[in-house]
Every structure is written in structure tokens, then in C-alpha cells.
Design a protein around this motif. Structure first.
Motif, PDB file in Angstrom:
ATOM      1  N   LEU A 468      13.491  20.573  -0.318  1.00  0.00           N
ATOM      2  CA  LEU A 468      13.871  19.622  -1.378  1.00  0.00           C
ATOM      3  C   LEU A 468      13.186  18.276  -1.167  1.00  0.00           C
ATOM      4  CD1 LEU A 468      17.718  20.370  -1.618  1.00  0.00           C
ATOM      5  CD2 LEU A 468      15.920  21.236  -3.122  1.00  0.00           C
ATOM      6  N   ARG A 469      11.980  18.328  -0.628  1.00  0.00           N
ATOM      7  CA  ARG A 469      11.276  17.115  -0.219  1.00  0.00           C
ATOM      8  C   ARG A 469      10.795  16.284  -1.413  1.00  0.00           C
ATOM      9  NH1 ARG A 469      10.963  16.606   5.026  1.00  0.00           N
ATOM     10  NH2 ARG A 469      10.587  18.379   6.405  1.00  0.00           N
ATOM     11  N   PRO A 470      10.676  14.946  -1.185  1.00  0.00           N
ATOM     12  CA  PRO A 470      10.293  14.027  -2.262  1.00  0.00           C
ATOM     13  C   PRO A 470       8.848  13.555  -2.240  1.00  0.00           C
ATOM     14  CG  PRO A 470      11.250  12.789  -0.481  1.00  0.00           C
ATOM     15  CD  PRO A 470      11.243  14.245  -0.030  1.00  0.00           C
ATOM     16  N   GLU A 471       8.070  13.862  -1.195  1.00  0.00           N
ATOM     17  CA  GLU A 471       6.803  13.157  -0.998  1.00  0.00           C
ATOM     18  C   GLU A 471       5.811  13.348  -2.143  1.00  0.00           C
ATOM     19  OE1 GLU A 471       8.968  13.381   2.678  1.00  0.00           O
ATOM     20  OE2 GLU A 471       8.269  15.017   1.369  1.00  0.00           O
ATOM     21  N   ALA A 472       5.786  14.538  -2.729  1.00  0.00           N
ATOM     22  CA  ALA A 472       4.827  14.767  -3.814  1.00  0.00           C
ATOM     23  C   ALA A 472       5.200  13.974  -5.065  1.00  0.00           C
ATOM     24  CB  ALA A 472       4.725  16.260  -4.131  1.00  0.00           C
ATOM     25  N   ILE A 473       6.461  14.052  -5.485  1.00  0.00           N
ATOM     26  CA  ILE A 473       6.865  13.301  -6.686  1.00  0.00           C
ATOM     27  C   ILE A 473       6.824  11.799  -6.400  1.00  0.00           C
ATOM     28  CG2 ILE A 473       9.332  13.525  -6.136  1.00  0.00           C
ATOM     29  CD1 ILE A 473       7.614  13.188  -9.605  1.00  0.00           C
ATOM     30  N   GLU A 474       7.013  11.398  -5.160  1.00  0.00           N
ATOM     31  CA  GLU A 474       6.880   9.980  -4.799  1.00  0.00           C
ATOM     32  C   GLU A 474       5.495   9.460  -5.173  1.00  0.00           C
ATOM     33  OE1 GLU A 474       6.514   7.329  -0.661  1.00  0.00           O
ATOM     34  OE2 GLU A 474       7.364   9.353  -0.612  1.00  0.00           O
ATOM     35  N   SER A 475       4.449  10.190  -4.759  1.00  0.00           N
ATOM     36  CA  SER A 475       3.094   9.731  -5.063  1.00  0.00           C
ATOM     37  C   SER A 475       2.766   9.872  -6.544  1.00  0.00           C
ATOM     38  CB  SER A 475       2.077  10.514  -4.218  1.00  0.00           C
ATOM     39  OG  SER A 475       2.065  10.029  -2.888  1.00  0.00           O
ATOM     40  N   VAL A 476       3.292  10.910  -7.191  1.00  0.00           N
ATOM     41  CA  VAL A 476       3.071  11.046  -8.632  1.00  0.00           C
ATOM     42  C   VAL A 476       3.689   9.853  -9.362  1.00  0.00           C
ATOM     43  CG1 VAL A 476       3.565  12.459 -10.677  1.00  0.00           C
ATOM     44  CG2 VAL A 476       2.881  13.561  -8.530  1.00  0.00           C
ATOM     45  N   PHE A 477       4.899   9.483  -8.962  1.00  0.00           N
ATOM     46  CA  PHE A 477       5.572   8.333  -9.563  1.00  0.00           C
ATOM     47  C   PHE A 477       4.776   7.044  -9.348  1.00  0.00           C
ATOM     48  CE2 PHE A 477       8.224   4.704  -8.118  1.00  0.00           C
ATOM     49  CZ  PHE A 477       8.635   4.243  -9.364  1.00  0.00           C
ATOM     50  N   ILE A 478       4.376   6.788  -8.106  1.00  0.00           N
ATOM     51  CA  ILE A 478       3.650   5.550  -7.805  1.00  0.00           C
ATOM     52  C   ILE A 478       2.321   5.517  -8.547  1.00  0.00           C
ATOM     53  CG2 ILE A 478       2.476   4.266  -5.969  1.00  0.00           C
ATOM     54  CD1 ILE A 478       4.703   5.206  -4.068  1.00  0.00           C
ATOM     55  N   LEU A 479       1.605   6.645  -8.544  1.00  0.00           N
ATOM     56  CA  LEU A 479       0.317   6.678  -9.230  1.00  0.00           C
ATOM     57  C   LEU A 479       0.485   6.475 -10.732  1.00  0.00           C
ATOM     58  CD1 LEU A 479      -2.723   7.032  -8.727  1.00  0.00           C
ATOM     59  CD2 LEU A 479      -2.420   9.477  -9.188  1.00  0.00           C
ATOM     60  N   TYR A 480       1.563   7.019 -11.300  1.00  0.00           N
ATOM     61  CA  TYR A 480       1.817   6.806 -12.726  1.00  0.00           C
ATOM     62  C   TYR A 480       2.083   5.329 -13.012  1.00  0.00           C
ATOM     63  CZ  TYR A 480       4.160   6.708 -17.226  1.00  0.00           C
ATOM     64  OH  TYR A 480       4.520   6.391 -18.516  1.00  0.00           O
ATOM     65  N   ARG A 481       2.906   4.696 -12.193  1.00  0.00           N
ATOM     66  CA  ARG A 481       3.196   3.277 -12.402  1.00  0.00           C
ATOM     67  C   ARG A 481       1.934   2.411 -12.231  1.00  0.00           C
ATOM     68  NH1 ARG A 481       8.556   1.299 -11.923  1.00  0.00           N
ATOM     69  NH2 ARG A 481       9.936   2.738 -13.041  1.00  0.00           N
ATOM     70  N   ILE A 482       0.972   2.885 -11.445  1.00  0.00           N
ATOM     71  CA  ILE A 482      -0.252   2.120 -11.193  1.00  0.00           C
ATOM     72  C   ILE A 482      -1.309   2.353 -12.267  1.00  0.00           C
ATOM     73  CG2 ILE A 482      -2.260   2.006  -9.637  1.00  0.00           C
ATOM     74  CD1 ILE A 482      -0.297   2.242  -7.299  1.00  0.00           C
ATOM     75  N   THR A 483      -1.447   3.612 -12.705  1.00  0.00           N
ATOM     76  CA  THR A 483      -2.548   3.958 -13.619  1.00  0.00           C
ATOM     77  C   THR A 483      -2.107   4.157 -15.059  1.00  0.00           C
ATOM     78  OG1 THR A 483      -2.310   6.352 -13.279  1.00  0.00           O
ATOM     79  CG2 THR A 483      -3.705   5.135 -11.702  1.00  0.00           C
ATOM     80  N   GLY A 484      -0.832   4.523 -15.283  1.00  0.00           N
ATOM     81  CA  GLY A 484      -0.382   4.829 -16.637  1.00  0.00           C
ATOM     82  C   GLY A 484      -0.885   6.160 -17.157  1.00  0.00           C
ATOM     83  N   ARG A 485      -1.435   7.018 -16.285  1.00  0.00           N
ATOM     84  CA  ARG A 485      -1.948   8.327 -16.712  1.00  0.00           C
ATOM     85  C   ARG A 485      -0.814   9.174 -17.287  1.00  0.00           C
ATOM     86  NH1 ARG A 485      -4.601  11.038 -11.632  1.00  0.00           N
ATOM     87  NH2 ARG A 485      -3.724  12.816 -12.765  1.00  0.00           N
ATOM     88  N   SER A 486      -0.905   9.515 -18.567  1.00  0.00           N
ATOM     89  CA  SER A 486       0.181  10.253 -19.212  1.00  0.00           C
ATOM     90  C   SER A 486       0.307  11.674 -18.696  1.00  0.00           C
ATOM     91  CB  SER A 486      -0.021  10.258 -20.731  1.00  0.00           C
ATOM     92  OG  SER A 486      -1.259  10.872 -21.064  1.00  0.00           O
ATOM     93  N   ASN A 487      -0.809  12.265 -18.216  1.00  0.00           N
ATOM     94  CA  ASN A 487      -0.715  13.640 -17.720  1.00  0.00           C
ATOM     95  C   ASN A 487       0.112  13.727 -16.445  1.00  0.00           C
ATOM     96  OD1 ASN A 487      -2.655  12.352 -16.128  1.00  0.00           O
ATOM     97  ND2 ASN A 487      -3.884  14.212 -15.873  1.00  0.00           N
ATOM     98  N   LEU A 488       0.342  12.597 -15.770  1.00  0.00           N
ATOM     99  CA  LEU A 488       1.207  12.612 -14.601  1.00  0.00           C
ATOM    100  C   LEU A 488       2.659  12.862 -14.990  1.00  0.00           C
ATOM    101  CD1 LEU A 488      -0.373   9.636 -12.624  1.00  0.00           C
ATOM    102  CD2 LEU A 488      -0.446  12.059 -11.997  1.00  0.00           C
TER     103      LEU A 488
END
Length: 570
Positions: A468-488
């Protein structure tokens, strides 16, 4: 002004309580005397903006996002309700058998880890009920023989501090100070390096406290965010001093290790030798030390430059030596963070990279993306994107849609040109399985790949668990907040649906023992760690929230996803 005066009086009271706590536990007050390292002063620097300037969304986009956000909240509410009714005040609920687990001291780990999630999700009544229950948590007694100082710091101290930062409820600060004083007692050693496994009872009976000669790098170095924030909100520099001593010692030896810029996974805290062993990684056993370098810089508003210096030196080495591009069927330009062993051969240092990926290492994408924005480093931002894309790719490649705990892949011979070669992949699978080349017939290769359930691109999956680890969604979340990439957003939704579908029980959600199964539901382990509610679901909720909710320009997350307020220019 009146509120400021009240708070100062409040902290004086806590200072008295702190002294009594230390006396009760027979801490050596001479050794733990008034700190030598003061909190930095001055106006925080105007650091570069981290978050993307999001455009105004359409009604359709808002409705779709709200539906997905609601689904995440429903999952949280379901788990929280089960915890509250069946395991209240225990560390964890077992999500299948409805029993309790108390391996984090019996101090209500799920309750404390979930406090800020409750607040963020707008569950204020549940938040108030949980805060009211905190008086029943006593950190003077424990259910475990030795306290894991690392876990207590990130889950409990981090949880109380973040909930205080969000709500302003002084009861939470009182608990943060209580935990902080307990943790501070673990630093009562001759060299001020902490015992990472602290025996509270032995300390109370004045047994000698000496730091261990073999400790995990992450467990020694993951204090700077929590201790610094506690010192800031109380005005007491002792915690900042304690964490800064570790950082200073690490910096002193940073360029003298076998891989200059990085530190080995295991270090000697007893003798303060951090530069002798051979294995290096950004992943398990090292991870959060590296993560805390740019984050502490941001937390302090750039007032302590050494955190930037250490981060940049570490990432220069990590990018050169630990990261690799895997050969994959769709020729995707992605990166994976691996491990490196450094050995002296014929008077030279030789580096051998182990092409092992870890779910735990998926935090690296978000860290590098954030570092790229903080320090205007486009290379770090690009590497962060490719690392995050690598974790997304690995999720999608599994039959369950969930990344395993560890896996091996075949590194590309070139990072700029890497075409799929099925024959090379099959040879690598057989080599990893230690099958002699003369025995690696097509039939045997096909049978092994089928038996091991290896998707194309993977040469081995030694640990098929998902915790139930969070590390992958953590980076997806941060990258989305940084880039605004909608595909994230699409990737996050796919990840959430795969996880919730495969881990859901009648009560809550359970960890899995094998995410490679193809014809049945993955077997469950009856474990739901507190970070499922404290981290994983929080990140899923935040990625589908308004970008202003817990802005990365105002908060920094600790390694347990607890947001602390950053120091900002006046």
C-alpha cells in the motif's frame, strides 16, 4: 501581540515540562546542555516558485476531478470508520481479520498519521474527535522493547506538527513537544548521535547509551524537517541543534566516500564514520536522507545554504552512477533508480550498478523535480520526469496495474538510443536466473518467463509484494503540481483504481503478497500500515484537489506526507 505573548508563556510552561521529562528519564543534562547551534535568523529568501500556474478549468474538468476526488475520500472514510470502530487507539487495524497491531509503541499510529488527512479532506468532526482522544496517548510507556526513533519521528512527531500547522490547535503542539522530548532523550550519547532503536526502560535506569556502529543512513539522517519545524514553532533550538549535528558530520565526510557526493547505505554512528562502506543508493535504507536535503532548504527559506550544497553534490553523483534507462518493448524514454557498489581494484575505484528498481525509490522523481524548480536546474527536472514516468510505466506493465516491491530490468547500452531487442531480453532473463547458456533453449526460456510471470522488460521480480506504498503517487502528485501535465491525472486515476480494486476488503484495504498474478485476485497479507491513510490516500486526494490546497509554494511534505509550513519572505 497578545496571542504572541500567550504563546511565549505557553512555551515557557512546555520548557518546564521538558526539563521534568528529561529528569524523569534520567537524561544526562550536562551532555545535553544548551544547544550550540542556533536557529537561523534573517528574512527568508524569495525562492523560485514551484507550482505550475494552472489555467482556470472548465466545468466539465472540475466535475470529473470532483468525482475522482470523492472516490478517494470514500476509500479513506471506509478505512477510517473501520479503524475507529474496531481498532481505536491501536496502531493499526488488520483489514481482513479485524484485529489490531501495535508494533509502533501502541500509541495510535493510524490515528496520529491520519490527523492531517482528516483536516485536508474536510472531516472536521472526525478531526476534533481524534484530537480529543490524544490525551489518552502516553509516550511514557510503550508496547515495544525498543522504540524505532525514525518511525516515531516521521509518523508521530510529523503527524502532530502538520496537524498543528493546519489547524492551530495547541493540544497538537503539546503532543509534538512531548514526542520531541522523548526523541531528544535518544540523543543522550557521548557523541550526540542517536540510538535508532531506543530502549526507554534502559534509559530510565541510567544504562549507558551508545550509538550503534551499524545503522541505516536514512534512520540516522531523517530528522532535519521535523526537528527544525519543532524548534521554529516553539522557539527552542535544541531540536534543530540535534539534527544539525548529524547534517554537519555528514557534510564533512560527503566528498570522502567511495562514491563522492553520496553516503553508503549503512554507516557507523558510534564512531561517526560515514564514508567507509561500499553500497550506495537513493532507495531503501538511504532514501529519506536525500529527500530531506532540498526540503529542509525550502522549509528554512534558503537560510541554511548547506542543504542545497549537499543536495546538489549528492544528485550529481546519483545521476551519473545510480540511474539507468531500461530496455522496454515500447522504447519509452524512462529512468529507474538502482544501486551501486564501489570497490577498489588495482588502485582505482570501480563502480558496478545493480539494475534493481524499488517501489520505495519512486520518491526520487518528485524530489528531483522539486529540486529542479527550487534551484533552477533543468537537468534535475528532466530526470525527475523520466524517473516518475518510469514508475508509471512499471505500474501499467503489471497485470494487476500495481508495481511490485522490487524488480530487475535490462539497462540500455545507450541512454539516447535504445530499441527493444527481445533476444537480448530473453538472454538477460536466463542470465538473471543463472541458467547456463547451453541450457537456455527457446522452450526453457518460454517456460521460465511464464512460470515467473515476467512482463516484457523485466528480467526478475524477486519481491512481488505491494505494501500500500505511496512513493509512486507521491511523485506523480508533485510532478503534476510542478508541470500541470494533464495526463498525470489519468495515470493517477489508473493507479488508484488498480490499487483500490485489488486491495479492497470488507473492512478496508490490505497489502498484497503478489501483484504478478494474472488469473485471480492477488493474495492479501492482512496488513494495513498507517501510511495508507496518512500518505497514499492523501496524495491521491490532493492530486484531484484544487492546486491551492496544500500548495508546494507554502508547504513542504515530510517523508510520511505530513505538510509543514515553509518560512516565507515577509
Amino acid at each position: 501581540m497578545a496571542s504572541i505573548l500567550f504563546r511565549r508563556q505557553y512555551y515557557v510552561i512546555f520548557g518546564v515540562v521538558a526539563v521534568l521529562f528529561l529528569l524523569f528519564h534520567n537524561v544526562d543534562r550536562d551532555r545535553l546542555s544548551w544547544p550550540d547551534v542556533a536557529l537561523p535568523t534573517g528574512n527568508p529568501l524569495p525562492l523560485p516558485r514551484i507550482q505550475h500556474q494552472f489555467p482556470v478549468e472548465s466545468d466539465a474538468e472540475r466535475n470529473e476531478r470532483a468525482i475522482k476526488q470523492r472516490s478517494v475520500k470514500d476509500a479513506f472514510v471506509r478505512c477510517w470508520t473501520s479503524y475507529r470502530s474496531r481498532a481505536w487507539m491501536s496502531d493499526e487495524l488488520t483489514p481482513i481479520s479485524a484485529q489490531t497491531r501495535n508494533h509502533f509503541g501502541g500509541w495510535g499510529a493510524t490515528l496520529v498519521d491520519s490527523l492531517d488527512t482528516l483536516w485536508i479532506m474536510g472531516m472536521k468532526d472526525e478531526f476534533d474527535h481524534a484530537v480529543a482522544a490524544l490525551s489518552n496517548i502516553s509516550f511514557d510507556t510503550t508496547t515495544v522493547k525498543s522504540v524505532n526513533i525514525f518511525e516515531t519521528n516521521i509518523r508521530f512527531l510529523g503527524g502532530f506538527l502538520a496537524a498543528f500547522d493546519l489547524s492551530g490547535d495547541d493540544r497538537l503542539l503539546e503532543k509534538a513537544v512531548e514526542v520531541g522530548n522523548m526523541l531528544y532523550a535518544a540523543f543522550d550519547t557521548p557523541n550526540r548521535m542517536p540510538l535508532t532503536r531506543w530502549n526507554m526502560r534502559a534509559a530510565a535506569h541510567r544504562k549507558p547509551q551508545i550509538a550503534d556502529p551499524a545503522v541505516l543512513l536514512a534512520e540516522l539522517g531523517t530528522f532535519s524537517l521535523e526537528f527544525t519545524r519543532l524548534s521554529i514553532v516553539t522557539g527552542d533550538p535544541k531540536w534543530f541543534d540535534a539534527s544539525q549535528r548529524i547534517i554537519d558530520a555528514l557534510q564533512e565526510q560527503q566528498q570522502h566516500t567511495l562514491l563522492p557526493g553520496m553516503w553508503p547505505m549503512v554507516v557507523d554512528a558510534k564512531n561517526m564514520v560515514f564514508d567507509k562502506l561500499h553500497d550506495f543508493t537513493l532507495g531503501s535504507m538511504s532514501d529519506s536522507l536525500y529527500e530531506y536535503l532540498p526540503k529542509t532548504y525550502a522549509l528554512l527559506g534558503g537560510l541554511v545554504p548547506k542543504y542545497r550544497d549537499m543536495y546538489e553534490a549528492a544528485m550529481d553523483a546519483a545521476i551519473r552512477h545510480t540511474m539507468f534507462r531500461p530496455m522496454v518493448p515500447d522504447n519509452a524514454d524512462i529512468l529507474v533508480s538502482g544501486l551501486v557498489t564501489a570497490k577498489q581494484e588495482d588502485g582505482k575505484t570501480v563502480y558496478r550498478r545493480r539494475s534493481e528498481g524499488q517501489h520505495l525509490a519512486c520518491y526520487t522523481g518528485g524530489m528531483l523535480a522539486m529540486g529542479g524548480k527550487l534551484f533552477n536546474n533543468q537537468t534535475h527536472l528532466e530526470k525527475g520526469e523520466k524517473l516518475t514516468n518510469g514508475c508509471i510505466w512499471t505500474y501499467k506493465a503489471m497485470p494487476t496495474g500495481i508495481m511490485p516491491e522490487t524488480f530487475f530490468m535490462l539497462p540500455c547500452q545507450s541512454t539516447t538510443h535504445c530499441m527493444w531487442d527481445e533476444a537480448r531480453w530473453i538472454d538477460a532473463v536466463m542470465d538473471r536466473a543463472e541458467v547456463p547458456p547451453e541450457e537456455a533453449t527457446p522452450e526453457k526460456s518460454a517456460a521460465l518467463i511464464s512460470h515467473k510471470r515476467l512482463p516484457k522488460g523485466f528480467t526478475a521480480i524477486p519481491d512481488t509484494n505491494y505494501h500500500l506504498r505511496p512513493e509512486a503517487i507521491e511523485s506523480v502528485f508533485i510532478l503534476y503540481r510542478i508541470t500541470g501535465r494533464s495526463n498525470l491525472l489519468d495515470s493517477a486515476w489508473d493507479m488508484f483504481r488498480a490499487i483500490d480494486t485489488n486491495t479492497r476488503t470488507e473492512l478496508a484495504n490490505s497489502a498484497l503478497s503478489d501483484v504478478t498474478v494474472t488469473e485471480e485476485r492477488p493474495p492479501m497479507t492482512d496488513i494495513m500500515e498507517s501510511f495508507w491513510l496518512g500518505e497514499t490516500l492523501k496524495y491521491f486526494y490532493l492530486i484531484f484537489s484544487e492546486p491551492s490546497l496544500i500548495s508546494l509554494d507554502e508547504y513542504v511534505f515530510n517523508t510520511e506526507a505530513h505538510p509543514f509550513k515553509r518560512l516565507l519572505p515577509a
